[in-house]
Design a protein around this motif. Structure first.
Motif, PDB file in Angstrom:
ATOM      1  N   MET A   1       2.104  -5.266  12.752  1.00 55.41           N
ATOM      2  CA  MET A   1       3.557  -5.446  12.818  1.00 55.41           C
ATOM      3  C   MET A   1       4.036  -6.372  11.705  1.00 55.41           C
ATOM      4  O   MET A   1       3.817  -7.577  11.740  1.00 55.41           O
ATOM      5  CB  MET A   1       3.946  -6.029  14.173  1.00 55.41           C
ATOM      6  CG  MET A   1       3.635  -5.108  15.347  1.00 55.41           C
ATOM      7  SD  MET A   1       4.544  -3.541  15.257  1.00 55.41           S
ATOM      8  CE  MET A   1       6.229  -4.123  15.425  1.00 55.41           C
ATOM      9  N   MET A   2       4.667  -5.777  10.688  1.00 56.61           N
ATOM     10  CA  MET A   2       5.231  -6.551   9.591  1.00 56.61           C
ATOM     11  C   MET A   2       6.561  -5.934   9.179  1.00 56.61           C
ATOM     12  O   MET A   2       6.768  -4.731   9.348  1.00 56.61           O
ATOM     13  CB  MET A   2       4.282  -6.567   8.389  1.00 56.61           C
ATOM     14  CG  MET A   2       2.984  -7.322   8.620  1.00 56.61           C
ATOM     15  SD  MET A   2       2.042  -7.517   7.089  1.00 56.61           S
ATOM     16  CE  MET A   2       1.690  -5.795   6.702  1.00 56.61           C
ATOM     17  N   PRO A   3       7.470  -6.745   8.642  1.00 56.16           N
ATOM     18  CA  PRO A   3       8.733  -6.188   8.151  1.00 56.16           C
ATOM     19  C   PRO A   3       8.493  -5.303   6.933  1.00 56.16           C
ATOM     20  O   PRO A   3       7.495  -5.459   6.232  1.00 56.16           O
ATOM     21  CB  PRO A   3       9.547  -7.439   7.781  1.00 56.16           C
ATOM     22  CG  PRO A   3       8.522  -8.505   7.529  1.00 56.16           C
ATOM     23  CD  PRO A   3       7.399  -8.209   8.466  1.00 56.16           C
ATOM     24  N   GLY A   4       9.388  -4.369   6.704  1.00 60.34           N
ATOM     25  CA  GLY A   4       9.199  -3.451   5.585  1.00 60.34           C
ATOM     26  C   GLY A   4       8.121  -2.436   5.931  1.00 60.34           C
ATOM     27  O   GLY A   4       8.118  -1.852   7.017  1.00 60.34           O
ATOM     28  N   GLU A   5       7.183  -2.237   5.010  1.00 57.65           N
ATOM     29  CA  GLU A   5       6.061  -1.342   5.284  1.00 57.65           C
ATOM     30  C   GLU A   5       5.141  -1.998   6.304  1.00 57.65           C
ATOM     31  O   GLU A   5       4.605  -3.075   6.052  1.00 57.65           O
ATOM     32  CB  GLU A   5       5.280  -1.057   4.000  1.00 57.65           C
ATOM     33  CG  GLU A   5       5.987  -0.162   3.011  1.00 57.65           C
ATOM     34  CD  GLU A   5       5.111   0.146   1.817  1.00 57.65           C
ATOM     35  OE1 GLU A   5       4.729   1.321   1.640  1.00 57.65           O
ATOM     36  OE2 GLU A   5       4.796  -0.788   1.064  1.00 57.65           O
ATOM     37  N   ASP A   6       4.946  -1.352   7.452  1.00 55.50           N
ATOM     38  CA  ASP A   6       4.073  -1.954   8.463  1.00 55.50           C
ATOM     39  C   ASP A   6       2.615  -1.651   8.146  1.00 55.50           C
ATOM     40  O   ASP A   6       2.288  -0.932   7.202  1.00 55.50           O
ATOM     41  CB  ASP A   6       4.452  -1.490   9.865  1.00 55.50           C
ATOM     42  CG  ASP A   6       4.300   0.019  10.065  1.00 55.50           C
ATOM     43  OD1 ASP A   6       3.617   0.672   9.236  1.00 55.50           O
ATOM     44  OD2 ASP A   6       4.851   0.545  11.035  1.00 55.50           O
TER      45      ASP A   6
END
Length: 246
Positions: A57-62
């Motif tokens: 789970m990360m912002p932008g490209e996960d």
């Protein structure tokens, strides 16, 4: 552990990045960190990375997107970090080509153990295993050829078929035990070097991925057959060859 082994940690949480970097460095690993996909790609361009610890789970490209894109042209091992209890995310991560997963929150020592296990398996297969002074590096079956030393699979037409680390480990387990029914726990032990967790479906996911890449009809497989209430069986003859053979 060889100090040249270089780990890339990709996580948008700076506290986690810094904590893991200090811990892994203390245990003899080189560490580079990245907060998101752009920094990950730059690190891969700048360094020879041996393994990636990738947050889902990360912002932008996960993490799933990054892993899928990575697998298009690289077999660098990936350990995916997922949310606690999110079995669906873990399964999707394996489908995207991750080699292992670890649920947050986790003990850094557990991550270190997973890293060592994946790196050890990768090194073992790249170098081949010597027994009695000989090496078996080629397995041939139904027109296919698996080169263990190079971790490469070639189709009957000679085309190179890209495998993730997990897919390679599972196929290697099958070709070394042809005609034998192997249950999920046995396959986990042979391919991943750890015990199964309750309701662990990672083997089923990897089998499905291999079938899509190797079977003429994945829904009616002829190579990797499902054995009811048993597990799976590699249902073809396998010939082993040494390094000097073609």
């Amino acid at each position: 552990m060889n100090t040249s082994q270089h780990i890339l940690i990709v996580d948008d949480d700076k506290e986690i990045r810094d904590l893991l970097a200090r811990f892994l460095d203390k245990h003899g690993l080189r560490v580079t960190t990245a907060a998101e996909g752009r920094e990950m790609k730059q690190a891969l361009a700048d360094w020879n990375i041996d393994l990636i610890v990738l947050d889902l789970m990360m912002p932008g490209e996960d993490g799933l997107t990054l892993c899928r894109n990575l697998r298009a042209d690289s077999n660098i091992p990936v350990i995916m970090l997922t949310a606690m209890g999110e079995e669906t995310d873990r399964i999707i991560g394996l489908e995207m080509g991750a080699d292992d997963y670890l649920a947050k929150p986790f003990n850094p020592r557990e991550l270190l153990a997973r890293i060592k296990a994946v790196l050890r398996r990768t090194a073992d297969h790249r170098g081949g295993r010597e027994e009695g002074g000989s090496q078996t590096v080629h397995f041939r079956f139904s027109g296919w050829m698996l080169d263990v030393a190079k971790r490469e699979l070639f189709s009957p037409s000679g085309a190179l078929v890209t495998l993730s680390g997990g897919e390679f480990e599972l196929l290697h387990a099958f070709v070394t035990h042809p005609g034998r029914v192997l249950n999920r726990d046995q396959l986990l032990d042979l391919a991943r070097g750890r015990e199964a967790q309750p309701f662990d479906r990672s083997i089923d996911v990897q089998v499905s991925r291999l079938r899509r890449k190797m079977e003429d009809d994945p829904k009616a497989p002829s190579l990797i057959k499902t054995v009811r209430s048993g597990g799976y069986m590699f249902a073809t003859d396998v010939n082993q060859g040494g390094e000097g053979e073609t």
